[in-house]
Every structure is written in C-alpha cells, then in structure tokens.
Design a protein around this motif. Sequence first.
Motif, short mmCIF file in Angstrom:
data_model
loop_
_atom_site.label_atom_id
_atom_site.label_comp_id
_atom_site.label_asym_id
_atom_site.label_seq_id
_atom_site.Cartn_x
_atom_site.Cartn_y
_atom_site.Cartn_z
N UNK A 132 1.76 14.17 -20.48
CA UNK A 132 3.13 13.72 -20.74
C UNK A 132 3.80 14.81 -21.14
N UNK A 133 5.16 14.77 -20.52
CA UNK A 133 6.05 15.74 -20.68
C UNK A 133 6.72 15.54 -21.98
N UNK A 134 6.40 16.08 -23.22
CA UNK A 134 6.97 15.39 -24.44
C UNK A 134 8.14 16.61 -24.94
N UNK A 135 9.29 15.94 -24.89
CA UNK A 135 10.56 16.73 -25.28
C UNK A 135 10.62 17.19 -26.67
N UNK A 136 11.41 18.18 -26.77
CA UNK A 136 11.58 18.61 -28.59
C UNK A 136 12.34 17.69 -29.00
N UNK A 137 13.18 16.96 -28.55
CA UNK A 137 13.94 16.09 -29.38
C UNK A 137 13.48 14.66 -29.57
N UNK A 138 12.38 14.41 -29.04
CA UNK A 138 11.85 12.95 -29.31
C UNK A 138 12.15 11.79 -28.30
N UNK A 139 13.32 12.24 -27.46
CA UNK A 139 13.89 11.51 -26.69
C UNK A 139 14.00 12.09 -25.24
N UNK A 140 14.40 11.31 -24.21
CA UNK A 140 14.56 11.97 -22.70
C UNK A 140 15.68 13.00 -23.09
N UNK A 141 15.77 13.94 -22.25
CA UNK A 141 16.74 15.14 -22.42
C UNK A 141 17.32 15.09 -21.20
N UNK A 142 18.69 14.62 -21.17
CA UNK A 142 19.38 14.33 -19.94
C UNK A 142 20.51 15.37 -20.25
N UNK A 143 21.06 16.28 -19.59
CA UNK A 143 22.23 17.29 -19.98
C UNK A 143 22.29 18.14 -18.90
N UNK A 144 23.57 18.98 -18.94
CA UNK A 144 24.09 19.89 -17.95
C UNK A 144 23.55 21.28 -18.51
N UNK A 145 22.48 21.79 -17.94
CA UNK A 145 22.13 23.09 -18.20
C UNK A 145 22.99 24.21 -18.28
N UNK A 146 23.81 24.07 -16.98
CA UNK A 146 24.88 24.95 -16.57
C UNK A 146 25.73 24.08 -15.73
N UNK A 147 26.79 24.78 -15.22
CA UNK A 147 27.77 24.31 -14.22
C UNK A 147 27.05 23.65 -12.85
N UNK A 148 27.33 22.51 -12.55
CA UNK A 148 26.60 21.94 -11.22
C UNK A 148 25.16 21.91 -11.36
N UNK A 149 24.56 21.53 -12.66
CA UNK A 149 23.02 21.87 -12.84
C UNK A 149 22.68 20.80 -13.88
#
Length: 477
Positions: free
Chosen positions: A309-326
């Motif tokens: 399992x890919x467990x994220x550090x926030x406890x939730x799905x992490x859906x974000x813009x890591x950079x512009x157009x990314x």
Amino acid sequence: MYDIIIIGGGVVGALCAEALSKYDAKILLLEASYDLAAGATGANSGIVHAGFDAKTGSLKAKFNVRGAELMPALCKRLGAGYKNNGSLVIGFSGDEEQLAELYARGVENGVKELALLGKEELHKIEPNVSPDAVAALYAPTAGIVCPYSLAIAAAGVAMDNGTELEYNCRVTGIEKTEKGYKVGCENGKFFETKYIINCAGLHSDDIAALVGDTSFTVTPRRGEYILLDRTQGGTVSHTVFVCPSAMGKGILVSPTFDGNLILGPTSENVTDKEDKKTTYEGLQKVLEGARRSVPGVRAAAITSFTGLRAVGSTGDFIIRKSADNFLTFAGIESPGLSSAPALAEYAEQTLLSDGAVSKKKDCYKTERRPAKFMSELSFDEKNEYIKKDPAYGRIVCRCEEVTEGEIRDALINNPPAKTLDAVKRRVRAGMGRCQGGFCSPVVIGMIADRLGIPYERVEKCGEGSYITTGRTKGDVK
Ligand SMILES: Cc1cc2nc3c(=O)[nH]c(=O)nc-3n(C[C@H](O)[C@H](O)[C@H](O)COP(=O)(O)OP(=O)(O)OC[C@H]3O[C@@H](n4cnc5c(N)ncnc54)[C@H](O)[C@@H]3O)c2cc1C
C-alpha cells in the motif's frame, strides 16, 4: 515534444491515459516495469468499496463514492470484468457500536442502500460466516473487479487512440525547460513534454521531489494474501470484512471476479518499497483471520502474494500541483482502485481547465471488445472462431483452457504482452492450479517467436528474470 507524459502505468495512470486519449494531444505513458499494473494495482483485494469506511469529507470518501458509481459502466465500456456482489462487515459481540458508526458514516458519505443486518438476516444471505457473528453492515453497491485487467484494458484503449507506451522506463530525472519539462529515464531515454501527471504509486513522492515538491512522503505497508483454487470460489458470495482498525480494513474473505477465493491482506508498515516477499507468519495470520470470519475456509491455496500500500503522510489521498503543469496523485492507498475512475475524471477536468487539452479528436475509440475467453463460449460460438482460425481450437493452458489463438492475440493487441507474466495477466495462461507447469514451455516459445529473441532470453517478469538457461537435449546452437 509530447503534450502530456503520464508517469506510472497502474490503474490510475492507465485510466488517466484513457480519459485523455480522446483529446487532440500527444500522450506518452511511462512505466518503470515490464508491464502495466506492476505496483499496487497488480496485488490488491480487487474490491470496489461502497465508500462507508473513509472519513466523511476526506478525498478518500469523495473519490471512493464517485468512483464506485462510475465503475460498472466504465468496466462494461472497457470490456473489463465487474461483478456487483455486495459486501458485509460482520460484527461479533461488542462490535455493534462500530457497525452503527460505519453505517452512519456511509450514509453521510452518500453511499446508497446501506443496511444493518441482525444475526438471522446475516446468516440467511451468507450461511458460511461464523456462527459467532451477531450482526453486519450490508453494502449492496460494493463489487469486485480484476484490477490489472482494468488497467490493461484502459491502456489498450488509450493506445488504440494513439497514446504511446514505454515499458522498462523508470523516470529518474525531471528538468524544467522553457516549454515544459525534460523527463529522463534510467535506461538513458529522455522525452520532452508540456505537462506531467505523476501516478507513480509508492514512488510518487520521489517523482514530486524531482520538481522540488517535498511536502509529503509515501511509505509502504505490506499486505500478504492467499489465493485459493476456483473450487473454493463459492465459499462466500459477498465480500466479507471484519470491523476495521487503524491499520486498515482487516482480513477479508471474498470471491474474486475470476471465481477464486481471496484471503487477506495482513497489514505491516515497512521501509523497503520493493519488499514483496510472503512469510510463513504472514500467511498463517491470513488463514487464522479468514477462519475467524468464515470457519470453513480450506487451505486450498494455488498461490500467495504481497501487495504494498502507498501510505501518504497526510493520511488522505494527496492530490496537488507539485509545480506548474504538474499534477500529482500520491498516497493512493485503499480505496484507490475504487476511486480510480473518479481520479481519472478529476485529471481530465484539471487538464481541461489548465488548457493542456481542449479539442477532442474527430474519431476516437471509447470501447474495447469484452475480454471473452474461449472457455466461456458456447460450443457453437467456439466452432465459429475455430472455423475462422484453427489456432482458437488448440488448447495451450489446460487448467484455464486458454488457446494458442488467445495467447497470440495477447502478444499482438494493445498493450502487447512481452513476458510470461504479462501473457498470464491478459489471458490467464498459467493462472490455474498447475501455475504454468504445463503451458509455460509453449508460451515461452510463442513469446520468443513474436519478439524474435532466443528461447533463453524470454523473461518471466522483467529484466533478467530468465526462465531457462539453455537446452538440455538436442541442438544447443
Ligand atoms: C494490499 C492492498 C489491498 C488493496 N485493496 C484494495 C481494494 O480492495 N480496493 C481498492 O479500492 N483499493 C485497494 N487497494 C489500493 C489500490 O490497489 C491502489 O490504490 C491502486 O492500485 C493504486 O493505483 P496507482 O496507479 O496509483 O498505483 P500503482 O498501481 O502502484 O502504480 C504505480 C505505477 O508506477 C510505476 N512507477 C513507479 N515509479 C516509477 C518511475 N520512477 N517511473 C515510471 N514508472 C514508475 C510502478 O511500476 C507502477 O506500475 C489495495 C492496495 C493494497 C496494496
């Protein structure tokens, strides 16, 4: 220059590719491994969760409920199997309060048709569960899918619409350029693109870090499974869970879409992102846990495996813009499979609003022929196929009754199989009771012919995983 590069060919990356492939855009899907679904997508429970488990208001809850809603029609369109078998969380004495909480959370999350069952009702619809089970939460909307078939089918449609796929392409470097990004891979290849979607599962934090986003981490949590023979597939008809804990949903007993019985998973935090071994202790835990819910479970194992399992550090799905157009999808642990159709929908909406895609192609494919296996056809239907092509009459895998014609198709059709395990995932050759003991020599020969390589160079599951070292008899040239 590509318009979009998708990193990671799990169910999320493959469905994003499928959703975006209808637009006028040049798309490349980069997968580190020898085949699609090499990560969590290839080793999970295959349950389409109804959506009562995740905390109300979380991304997990939102995407799970929407994904489960989209899943039946999506699977039908892609020709991937889906069965609406319903799920039960069974409760033993003292669990009633937790069941009531799960019910209330499910209602708040928008899950339809949930019901709390008493002992009698529970044993009526699922007679083989433990006589000690006193109540259950029933979710009729839950289902089962074959997760890797879904990813393969989605990537197949995307490729039919022009998406390119590169196996064995592990992304190791990303550089910002004037027009977008330059993406470098371990094998020395590099590609330029205007937009990146990061769907690298357990490695999505490493990929985000390449553009400076170190705001989260992803850590592995092992889950071991036992897969039982098809003769055991009818032990239960629903997916049977126990009450969840902080470490997950506990050990389930469920039929699989293909008719086997699956038991597991365990739940153990580890540090190694490649630690897929199974252990005696883990498998014992699985069997004990399964028998607590369904005492009659037999140890008729045909294989065991581990998913991470890919467990994220926030406890939730992490859906974000890591950079512009990314765009990054990280921490996509369970219910990530159930959520995947909704995550792909989100990716499509995001890229539309970012202007990365706009106009649809004049002509594109949205459907794929259902994965109808010869073994499932009627006598007359089989004869029709065999009349057109006798290869459909030559059985290669006796356990699963897979024919030469079907294996040949798996080597040719999008996305093409290039290894023994890739063939197994597409047409089930080697998936049965003998686990490839009889059919592997023939399948290896067919792969060698198709790829134009010597028999000894055919791999089981990626670089260096050779099955034979040379001939024991006859011509050694
Ligand atoms: C034990 C277990 C049980 C689960 N049970 C369920 C369930 O019943 N129902 C449910 O809804 N969810 C379940 N899940 C969760 C579900 O499996 C995942 O959420 C889902 O498969 C995630 O898909 P993904 O595409 O994000 O990641 P993955 O399937 O892990 O795909 C990521 C891909 O990226 C590739 N990759 C990684 N690094 C790179 C790189 N540098 N360059 C190129 N490619 C790269 C990998 O090889 C991999 O193929 C379970 C998970 C596990 C482990």
